[in-house]
Design an enzyme around this catalytic site. Structure first.
Site, short mmCIF file in Angstrom:
data_model
loop_
_atom_site.label_atom_id
_atom_site.label_comp_id
_atom_site.label_asym_id
_atom_site.label_seq_id
_atom_site.Cartn_x
_atom_site.Cartn_y
_atom_site.Cartn_z
N HIS A 303 58.92 52.80 -42.53
CA HIS A 303 58.42 53.94 -41.64
C HIS A 303 58.17 55.22 -42.47
O HIS A 303 58.74 55.22 -43.55
CB HIS A 303 59.40 54.11 -40.52
CG HIS A 303 58.93 55.21 -39.46
ND1 HIS A 303 58.93 56.32 -39.81
CD2 HIS A 303 58.80 54.68 -38.46
CE1 HIS A 303 58.41 56.81 -38.49
NE2 HIS A 303 58.50 56.07 -37.61
N ASP A 360 60.08 48.72 -33.63
CA ASP A 360 59.31 47.47 -33.01
C ASP A 360 59.81 46.28 -33.36
O ASP A 360 59.58 45.13 -32.91
CB ASP A 360 57.88 47.36 -33.87
CG ASP A 360 57.09 48.81 -33.43
OD1 ASP A 360 57.24 49.19 -32.28
OD2 ASP A 360 56.45 49.49 -34.16
N1 ACO Z 1 56.82 45.11 -45.74
C1 ACO Z 1 56.67 45.09 -47.12
N2 ACO Z 1 56.57 46.06 -47.75
C2 ACO Z 1 56.31 47.57 -47.43
C3 ACO Z 1 56.51 47.46 -45.65
C4 ACO Z 1 56.71 46.46 -45.13
N3 ACO Z 1 56.88 46.61 -43.70
N4 ACO Z 1 56.32 48.97 -45.73
C5 ACO Z 1 56.19 49.66 -46.79
N5 ACO Z 1 56.28 48.71 -48.00
C6 ACO Z 1 56.20 49.10 -49.34
C7 ACO Z 1 54.86 49.35 -49.81
O1 ACO Z 1 53.87 48.01 -49.99
C8 ACO Z 1 55.25 50.18 -50.89
O2 ACO Z 1 55.38 49.61 -52.06
P1 ACO Z 1 54.99 50.08 -53.62
O3 ACO Z 1 55.69 51.58 -53.64
O4 ACO Z 1 55.84 49.04 -54.52
O5 ACO Z 1 53.42 50.11 -53.74
C9 ACO Z 1 56.32 50.99 -50.26
O6 ACO Z 1 56.98 50.13 -49.55
C10 ACO Z 1 56.10 52.32 -49.62
O7 ACO Z 1 55.17 51.93 -48.52
P2 ACO Z 1 54.12 53.11 -48.10
O8 ACO Z 1 52.95 52.20 -47.71
O9 ACO Z 1 53.88 54.14 -49.05
O10 ACO Z 1 54.86 53.54 -46.69
P3 ACO Z 1 54.20 54.25 -45.65
O11 ACO Z 1 54.96 55.52 -45.44
O12 ACO Z 1 52.53 54.85 -46.05
O13 ACO Z 1 54.00 53.45 -44.46
C11 ACO Z 1 54.29 52.19 -42.54
C12 ACO Z 1 54.90 53.18 -43.52
C13 ACO Z 1 52.63 52.10 -42.31
C14 ACO Z 1 55.10 52.25 -41.10
C15 ACO Z 1 54.49 50.70 -43.39
O14 ACO Z 1 56.18 50.83 -43.47
C16 ACO Z 1 54.25 49.55 -42.69
O15 ACO Z 1 53.08 49.20 -42.58
N6 ACO Z 1 55.39 48.78 -41.89
C17 ACO Z 1 54.96 48.01 -41.26
C18 ACO Z 1 54.11 48.01 -39.63
C19 ACO Z 1 55.12 48.86 -38.89
O16 ACO Z 1 56.17 48.16 -38.76
N7 ACO Z 1 54.70 49.78 -38.27
C20 ACO Z 1 55.47 50.49 -37.19
C21 ACO Z 1 55.85 51.84 -37.65
S1 ACO Z 1 56.80 52.56 -36.68
C22 ACO Z 1 55.88 53.02 -35.34
O17 ACO Z 1 54.78 53.21 -35.21
C23 ACO Z 1 56.55 53.25 -33.99
#
Ligand code: ACO
Length: 426
Positions: A303, A360
């Protein structure tokens, strides 16, 4: 404690006032920076930028705290009802008994749709994704309710807000029934908000819908958990759309479109599809390796704000158990989800990145058990989030400092050059 920060660019200093909220990080006020220094700030994705002042929802992502108007989400989910939370978000306070009776009456008064609206649905293909139907149908509300479009009239703003909260279940249930090839069910005002919605979704002419208090409570709790979440992508979309003076039906349609994305509300459908793809507990290690190899993300994990357990995920997990127990369902995907959560939470890849299950992760299993196909998951999210969107829209609109949203950019394209005729190119 200083109330200003100083920014030095070259040999010049610029004072940036420090603004204090009631809780949470202080904020550097950069509003005058461009005028004073000819510099913009750069923050794609708004990771460090507050886009507005708000009194509605507070999140402490490190501590896993979510408050609506100061009330913790777990207390609201446990003790309140969705309509009471709607009143709280929209008006700032929990209602007195009299206020609640009036509010409930106002909402139920608006649950029906214009009869001509029903034929509007017929224009969609039966196999259209219900979110496509929702985006179109909510946008079309302005064509049917043009008597509440004057955003400068507080009474009309209130009526539009009530209409949206009241009509979303009717539209969402119609989107569902239409996709199933079943006739539409008229709302019943003597039922509670969630009971009415479930009845509109699952009642068929050949068989009466039988209310189940555990499922109604679960539906209400799911709505509460999704009601608002501060300045997320869809809410910021609603605010940005509204900053131009656009009416709420258009702004909420924009919010729904944004919510559909897989990184946002679309994640609940994708999380369930991921669990289905994994299939059995044996396949978890290979799937987790694929995540670590960056082939795909673990949906329902991570998140932008929560770097600790999503407090909504805890309530969602409990609700999931209650629903499965009530229905006597032994869903193998729950086993997969529980094991996947255990594996991920003990793996340095996820620990180092502070990746925890979000709301989720368990909502898909719960909604599937309740009889909703996965295409409906994001629709239910949109239904519940409508009150958050409209409360944020209202707050923005009533803010005397409101300005049209107009982000700036760091331009890295071609500088000015002269047009060249096609015969001289290449
Ligand atoms: N699975 C694996 N790796 C992940 C995930 C994940 N779900 N989420 C983040 N990471 C990793 C990224 O690859 C990144 O790694 P790095 O630093 O080695 O490159 C690190 O964790 C930081 O991630 P960011 O993408 O910078 O985090 P951001 O805050 O931009 O993204 C998000 C948040 C979009 C929710 C992301 O965690 C994601 O895509 N999760 C999966 C989709 C999801 O479940 N969304 C629902 C959100 S809650 C809602 O809307 C109700």
């Amino acid at each position: 404690m200083t109330d200003k920060a100083t920014l030095t660019i070259g040999d010049k200093n610029y004072d940036l006032p420090i603004l204090k909220g009631s809780t949470g990080p202080d904020v550097l006020d950069v509003r005058k920076l461009y005028g004073d220094s000819d510099h913009f700030t750069f923050d794609p994705g708004f990771t460090s930028t507050a886009s507005c002042e708000s009194k509605i929802t507070y999140i402490d992502g490190d501590a896993g705290i979510l408050l609506h108007r100061g009330y913790p989400i777990d207390q609201l989910a446990e003790k309140s009802s969705f309509l009471e939370v709607c009143h709280l978000l929209l008006n700032g306070e929990l209602p007195t008994a009299d206020e609640f009776t009036k509010f409930e009456r106002n909402i139920t008064y608006h649950t029906m749709l214009h009869a001509q609206f029903d034929s509007f649905f017929q224009g969609f293909r039966r196999d259209a994704h219900p979110m496509a139907v929702m985006t179109g149908a909510v946008g079309a509300l302005s064509a049917f309710y043009s008597d509440s479009l004057n955003v400068d009239d507080p009474k009309q703003r209130e009526i539009s807000a009530h209409r949206l909260i009241a009509k979303m279940p009717t539209i969402a249930a119609r989107a569902f029934q239409y996709s199933q090839g079943r006739p539409f069910v008229t709302p019943r005002n003597e039922l509670s908000y969630s009971e009415n919605f479930l009845r509109m979704c699952f009642s068929v002419p050949a068989e009466d819908w039988v209310p189940n208090p555990v499922l109604t409570r679960a539906m209400d709790r799911i709505f509460i958990l999704h009601a608002d979440h501060e300045q997320n992508a869809s809410t910021s979309t609603v605010r940005l759309a509204g900053s131009s003076g656009a009416h709420p039906f258009a702004c909420i349609a924009a919010g729904i479109a944004c919510l559909w994305g897989p990184s946002h509300g679309g994640a609940n459908q994708e999380a369930l599809e991921m669990l289905e793809e994994i299939g059995t507990v044996d396949n978890i290690p290979a799937y987790v390796q694929g995540v670590k190899d960056r082939k795909y993300k673990l949906m329902g994990f991570g998140h932008r704000v929560y770097k600790n357990f999503d407090p909504r995920a805890k309530v969602m997990q409990k609700t999931c158990y209650e629903v499965l127990e009530q229905l006597g369902i032994n869903d193998p995907l729950l086993q997969v989800a529980m094991e996947l959560e255990k594996v991920a939470l003990s793996d340095p890849f996820f620990i180092d990145r502070k990746l925890y299950p979000n709301i989720d992760f368990y909502s898909g299993i719960t909604l599937r058990a309740m009889g909703f196909p996965k295409e409906m998951f994001t629709v239910l999210f949109a239904l519940a989030r409508t009150v958050g969107w409209i409360s944020q829209w209202k707050e923005m609109f009533e803010d005397p400092t409101r300005k049209i949203g107009r982000p700036r950019q760091l331009y890295t394209g071609a500088t000015q050059r002269d047009y060249v005729g096609v015969d001289k190119r290449g």
